[in-house]
Enzyme design. Structure first.
Site, short mmCIF file in Angstrom:
data_model
loop_
_atom_site.label_atom_id
_atom_site.label_comp_id
_atom_site.label_asym_id
_atom_site.label_seq_id
_atom_site.Cartn_x
_atom_site.Cartn_y
_atom_site.Cartn_z
N LYS A 93 0.84 -1.21 0.00
CA LYS A 93 0.00 0.00 0.00
C LYS A 93 0.88 1.25 0.00
CE LYS A 93 -1.73 1.65 4.08
NZ LYS A 93 -1.37 3.08 4.32
N ASN A 94 1.86 1.29 0.90
CA ASN A 94 2.63 2.52 1.07
C ASN A 94 3.64 2.76 -0.04
OD1 ASN A 94 1.11 3.09 3.28
ND2 ASN A 94 2.67 2.56 4.80
N CYS B 81 -4.45 12.78 13.26
CA CYS B 81 -5.22 11.54 13.11
C CYS B 81 -5.02 10.71 14.37
CB CYS B 81 -4.82 10.79 11.86
SG CYS B 81 -3.20 10.08 11.97
N ARG C 211 0.30 15.02 13.07
CA ARG C 211 1.18 14.66 11.94
C ARG C 211 1.46 15.88 11.07
NH1 ARG C 211 -0.97 9.09 9.51
NH2 ARG C 211 0.97 9.19 8.35
N PRO C 212 2.48 16.67 11.48
CA PRO C 212 2.76 17.91 10.74
C PRO C 212 3.33 17.63 9.35
CG PRO C 212 4.44 17.52 12.41
CD PRO C 212 3.42 16.44 12.58
N ASP D 84 4.76 0.77 12.01
CA ASP D 84 3.53 0.17 11.49
C ASP D 84 3.33 -1.27 11.98
OD1 ASP D 84 2.94 2.50 10.20
OD2 ASP D 84 3.65 1.85 8.24
N ARG E 212 -8.65 -0.23 5.08
CA ARG E 212 -7.77 0.77 4.44
C ARG E 212 -6.48 0.13 3.96
NH1 ARG E 212 -6.03 5.21 8.09
NH2 ARG E 212 -4.80 5.49 6.22
#
Ligand code: EPU
Length: 422
Positions: free
Chosen positions: A22-23, A117, A122-123, A309, A401
């Site tokens: 996915k990433n 989130c 999460r800048p 993750d 997701r």
């Protein structure tokens, strides 16, 4: 909203094929913006994040179709609205990585600020700093980032490190923007994740000139134009790691196909140290546990360190270790929404700042629990496989997701998961 009902404990066995990452897929879909024409992402996973990203590209003016075999065709011949809308970006933060390619191609771009989130604040300050270094004028108004470079971008030496080390999507953004900049860009403290290396491979296939692949120093020689791609991304190391933990937590034995152990050294090392067998086997590996789980201490770090993750999934596993373990989260220090839920399943976890102390318990016990984000929900599924009784997990859209039909993958291996509508 769907819920999972999971009956445990079970012992998993059999063989499972890992999907494309996915990433890696998301930034590569963004890279299609750089080259007007028809690109194809081969065998893309069926995930809601991929659908949302497709929606984002469609809103820009791209035409997206999907073949029966899973290939996604992205026609970027026309981009008439270089705007990433809040409604889409708020659902998927990875949407921010259209900013660099849009700016490089259209010389102007507007993308919603993603906001926080469930895994924390999460800048995107480093993304913006990098683009400014390349000559973009950037301002933020009404929740949107507007970036402009009417005369194009210019290569520069850029240090991209931040308080938590490198940034994955920040590196992707600057890297993609720099491919079409005038002159040479050097990115120091670039993310070394395999997904970034995969993006570099794809960009080079498109005609970019990038060296330093997989290292923290990337050099990009700007080119005039790039060509559309046909590309198959690497296997998903986080999905693979999740199935490894599934084998370990259920004292089972799984064969993982389409899995690159070379991308997973930190994970494999931890598993072996706690008594899990991981052996390479053609195009993948065999993972089995035959002995009690030993304790460990895990610190998450940017690649090649242990991935954030997989932190939640390892916490579920170490909950059943014989003694005390420690997990320190150094990438997203607030990524601990699963702690309270695992405790509801009779785990014994105590959070102290970015650290969780895990006192191993003999068994986990089913409970109704709530998924809070993608990887936290994976941890709850894993815990439920090992727990006594029937666990219900609400808000499983989080898991959809990033895991393609996880129940359909786990049930043939011995899991007892039903998906129900509420
Ligand atoms: N950071 C900043 N400023 C920035 C960007 C990042 O301070 O401008 C900080 C973050 O707050 C964090 C650290 O740097 O503390 C690392 O964040 P990074 O930018 O690397 O995260 P990301 O690129 O937004 C990707 C993955 C995440 C994964 C992280 C870390 C994608 C689509 N997302 O996010 O994946 O956790 O890298 O490896 O690639 C997931 O798949 O569940 C997921 C959250």
């Amino acid at each position: 909203m769907d819920i999972f009902r999971i009956k445990g404990p079970v012992r998993l066995s059999g063989s499972v094929t890992i999907n494309s990452s996915k990433n890696a897929s998301l930034p590569i879909m963004a890279a299609s913006i750089l080259a007007p024409g028809k690109s194809t992402l081969q065998l893309a996973p069926y995930l809601s994040d991929i659908s949302v990203f497709s929606e984002l590209l469609s809103q820009l003016g791209c035409q997206i179709t999907r073949n029966n075999n899973g290939d996604i065709n992205i026609d970027t011949s026309v981009i008439d609205t270089p705007v990433g809308e809040y409604e889409v970006v708020r659902r998927m933060r990875a949407g921010i990585c259209i900013l660099g390619p849009l700016l490089a191609r259209c010389r102007t771009a507007q993308v919603s600020m993603p906001g926080g989130c469930a895994i924390g604040d999460r800048p995107v300050d480093i993304h913006l700093r990098g683009l400014r270094e390349l000559g973009a004028k950037i301002h933020i108004e009404n929740g949107y980032i507007t970036a402009e470079a009417p005369h194009g971008l210019t290569g520069k030496e850029i240090f991209l490190g931040g308080p938590f080390g490198s940034t994955v999507l920040g590196t992707a953004n600057i890297l993609m923007a720099a491919t079409l900049a005038k002159g040479k860009t050097l990115i120091e403290s670039a993310a070394c994740e395999p997904e970034i290396a995969d993006l570099v491979n794809c960009l080079n296939k498109m005609g970019a000139k990038i060296t330093g692949i997989g290292s923290p120093r990337l050099t990009i020689e700007g080119v005039q134009e790039l060509h559309p791609f046909t590309y198959k991304v690497i296997p998903d190391r986080i999905e693979a790691g999740t199935f490894m933990v599934a084998a370990a937590i259920t004292a089972g034995e799984l064969q993982l196909k389409n899995c690159r152990l070379n991308d997973m050294m930190a994970i494999v090392d931890k598993l072996r140290n706690i008594g899990v067998i991981v052996e390479p086997a053609n195009n993948g590996c065999i993972v089995a546990r035959k002995k009690p789980i030993k304790t460990s201490d895990v610190t998450t770090q940017p690649y090649p360190g242990f991935p954030t993750d997989l932190q939640a999934q390892f916490m579920a596993l170490l909950s059943l270790a014989e003694g005390n373990s420690i997990i320190i989260e150094k990438v997203f220090p607030d990524r601990f929404m699963h702690v309270a839920e695992l405790n509801r399943m009779a785990a014994n976890l105590r959070k102290e700042g970015p650290t969780v102390i895990i006192s191993g318990v003999k068994k986990l016990i089913a409970a109704p629990v709530m998924a809070s984000d993608l990887r936290a929900s994976a941890a709850l599924v894993l815990a439920a496989l090992a727990a006594e009784g029937t666990t219900t997990i609400q808000r499983v859209y989080h898991i959809d997701r990033g895991y393609e039909k996880i129940e359909e993958k786990l049930n043939p291996l011995g899991a007892k998961i039903t998906r129900e509508k509420t």
